[in-house]
Design a protein around this motif. Structure first.
Motif, PDB file in Angstrom:
ATOM      1  N   THR A  11     -20.360   6.626  38.588  1.00  0.00           N
ATOM      2  CA  THR A  11     -19.905   7.905  39.112  1.00  0.00           C
ATOM      3  C   THR A  11     -18.384   7.939  39.195  1.00  0.00           C
ATOM      4  O   THR A  11     -17.746   8.918  38.794  1.00  0.00           O
ATOM      5  CB  THR A  11     -20.509   8.179  40.506  1.00  0.00           C
ATOM      6  OG1 THR A  11     -21.926   8.256  40.392  1.00  0.00           O
ATOM      7  CG2 THR A  11     -19.983   9.474  41.091  1.00  0.00           C
ATOM      8  N   LEU A  14     -16.877   8.017  35.502  1.00  0.00           N
ATOM      9  CA  LEU A  14     -17.013   9.318  34.855  1.00  0.00           C
ATOM     10  C   LEU A  14     -16.145  10.376  35.531  1.00  0.00           C
ATOM     11  O   LEU A  14     -15.605  11.263  34.857  1.00  0.00           O
ATOM     12  CB  LEU A  14     -18.479   9.752  34.848  1.00  0.00           C
ATOM     13  CG  LEU A  14     -19.375   8.957  33.907  1.00  0.00           C
ATOM     14  CD1 LEU A  14     -20.839   9.377  34.070  1.00  0.00           C
ATOM     15  CD2 LEU A  14     -18.945   9.139  32.474  1.00  0.00           C
ATOM     16  N   SER A  15     -15.984  10.281  36.836  1.00  0.00           N
ATOM     17  CA  SER A  15     -15.131  11.227  37.547  1.00  0.00           C
ATOM     18  C   SER A  15     -13.671  11.061  37.146  1.00  0.00           C
ATOM     19  O   SER A  15     -12.965  12.048  36.929  1.00  0.00           O
ATOM     20  CB  SER A  15     -15.281  11.049  39.057  1.00  0.00           C
ATOM     21  OG  SER A  15     -16.610  11.295  39.458  1.00  0.00           O
ATOM     22  N   MET A  18     -13.250  12.545  33.762  1.00  0.00           N
ATOM     23  CA  MET A  18     -13.195  14.007  33.811  1.00  0.00           C
ATOM     24  C   MET A  18     -11.813  14.494  34.225  1.00  0.00           C
ATOM     25  O   MET A  18     -11.292  15.463  33.655  1.00  0.00           O
ATOM     26  CB  MET A  18     -14.253  14.545  34.774  1.00  0.00           C
ATOM     27  CG  MET A  18     -15.660  14.448  34.260  1.00  0.00           C
ATOM     28  SD  MET A  18     -16.885  14.985  35.463  1.00  0.00           S
ATOM     29  CE  MET A  18     -16.571  16.730  35.515  1.00  0.00           C
ATOM     30  N   VAL A  19     -11.204  13.832  35.195  1.00  0.00           N
ATOM     31  CA  VAL A  19      -9.848  14.206  35.612  1.00  0.00           C
ATOM     32  C   VAL A  19      -8.866  13.978  34.471  1.00  0.00           C
ATOM     33  O   VAL A  19      -7.998  14.820  34.206  1.00  0.00           O
ATOM     34  CB  VAL A  19      -9.437  13.435  36.892  1.00  0.00           C
ATOM     35  CG1 VAL A  19      -7.970  13.640  37.196  1.00  0.00           C
ATOM     36  CG2 VAL A  19     -10.293  13.855  38.075  1.00  0.00           C
ATOM     37  N   ILE A  21      -9.470  13.963  31.214  1.00  0.00           N
ATOM     38  CA  ILE A  21      -9.704  14.976  30.185  1.00  0.00           C
ATOM     39  C   ILE A  21      -9.120  16.314  30.628  1.00  0.00           C
ATOM     40  O   ILE A  21      -8.504  17.032  29.837  1.00  0.00           O
ATOM     41  CB  ILE A  21     -11.210  15.101  29.879  1.00  0.00           C
ATOM     42  CG1 ILE A  21     -11.708  13.859  29.150  1.00  0.00           C
ATOM     43  CG2 ILE A  21     -11.507  16.354  29.063  1.00  0.00           C
ATOM     44  CD1 ILE A  21     -13.207  13.765  29.042  1.00  0.00           C
ATOM     45  N   GLY A  22      -9.299  16.645  31.891  1.00  0.00           N
ATOM     46  CA  GLY A  22      -8.745  17.889  32.412  1.00  0.00           C
ATOM     47  C   GLY A  22      -7.234  17.920  32.330  1.00  0.00           C
ATOM     48  O   GLY A  22      -6.642  18.936  31.950  1.00  0.00           O
ATOM     49  N   PHE A  47     -12.118  20.963  34.810  1.00  0.00           N
ATOM     50  CA  PHE A  47     -12.459  19.546  34.681  1.00  0.00           C
ATOM     51  C   PHE A  47     -11.817  18.732  35.795  1.00  0.00           C
ATOM     52  O   PHE A  47     -12.454  17.860  36.398  1.00  0.00           O
ATOM     53  CB  PHE A  47     -12.022  18.995  33.313  1.00  0.00           C
ATOM     54  CG  PHE A  47     -13.099  18.986  32.275  1.00  0.00           C
ATOM     55  CD1 PHE A  47     -13.842  17.849  32.039  1.00  0.00           C
ATOM     56  CD2 PHE A  47     -13.368  20.110  31.513  1.00  0.00           C
ATOM     57  CE1 PHE A  47     -14.833  17.822  31.072  1.00  0.00           C
ATOM     58  CE2 PHE A  47     -14.346  20.102  30.556  1.00  0.00           C
ATOM     59  CZ  PHE A  47     -15.091  18.962  30.332  1.00  0.00           C
ATOM     60  N   CYS A  48     -10.549  19.009  36.076  1.00  0.00           N
ATOM     61  CA  CYS A  48      -9.859  18.301  37.168  1.00  0.00           C
ATOM     62  C   CYS A  48     -10.542  18.564  38.507  1.00  0.00           C
ATOM     63  O   CYS A  48     -10.726  17.643  39.309  1.00  0.00           O
ATOM     64  CB  CYS A  48      -8.403  18.724  37.245  1.00  0.00           C
ATOM     65  SG  CYS A  48      -7.379  18.022  35.956  1.00  0.00           S
ATOM     66  N   ALA A  50     -13.691  19.441  39.045  1.00  0.00           N
ATOM     67  CA  ALA A  50     -15.010  18.806  39.086  1.00  0.00           C
ATOM     68  C   ALA A  50     -14.896  17.298  39.302  1.00  0.00           C
ATOM     69  O   ALA A  50     -15.614  16.720  40.122  1.00  0.00           O
ATOM     70  CB  ALA A  50     -15.777  19.099  37.801  1.00  0.00           C
ATOM     71  N   GLY A  51     -14.001  16.655  38.581  1.00  0.00           N
ATOM     72  CA  GLY A  51     -13.810  15.214  38.739  1.00  0.00           C
ATOM     73  C   GLY A  51     -13.300  14.855  40.123  1.00  0.00           C
ATOM     74  O   GLY A  51     -13.774  13.913  40.753  1.00  0.00           O
ATOM     75  N   ARG A  54     -16.099  15.255  42.694  1.00  0.00           N
ATOM     76  CA  ARG A  54     -17.044  14.136  42.669  1.00  0.00           C
ATOM     77  C   ARG A  54     -16.468  12.901  43.336  1.00  0.00           C
ATOM     78  O   ARG A  54     -17.161  12.180  44.055  1.00  0.00           O
ATOM     79  CB  ARG A  54     -17.435  13.807  41.229  1.00  0.00           C
ATOM     80  CG  ARG A  54     -18.339  14.856  40.617  1.00  0.00           C
ATOM     81  CD  ARG A  54     -18.676  14.509  39.211  1.00  0.00           C
ATOM     82  NE  ARG A  54     -19.380  13.215  39.173  1.00  0.00           N
ATOM     83  CZ  ARG A  54     -20.111  12.807  38.180  1.00  0.00           C
ATOM     84  NH1 ARG A  54     -20.252  13.548  37.127  1.00  0.00           N
ATOM     85  NH2 ARG A  54     -20.695  11.634  38.217  1.00  0.00           N
TER      86      ARG A  54
END
Length: 65
Positions: A11, A14-15, A18-19, A21-22, A47-48, A50-51, A54
């Motif tokens: 978790t 992946l978080s 995601m940050v 990628i954002g 994306f930022c 959501a990451g 999380r």
């Protein structure tokens, strides 16, 4: 490693991804070809968010346990 530890580590990984990628999407939208108001910027911000969300929930869960 127990199943719970594997879930927690994945978790977090992946978080953070995601940050990253954002941030890359937002940076490309602002610095590259394309306007400041673009779909890439919106996706980057989402994306930022959501990451980060999380990571926040995971930190709260770890603190309460």
């Amino acid at each position: 490693m127990s199943g719970r530890q594997v879930h927690r580590a994945s978790t977090i990984a992946l978080s953070v991804a995601m940050v990253a990628i954002g941030l890359a999407l937002a940076g490309e939208a602002i610095g590259g070809a394309g306007g400041v108001v673009s779909i890439r910027l919106l996706l980057g911000v989402l994306f930022c968010a959501a990451g980060s969300g999380r990571l926040y929930v995971q930190a709260r869960r770890d603190r309460s346990a």
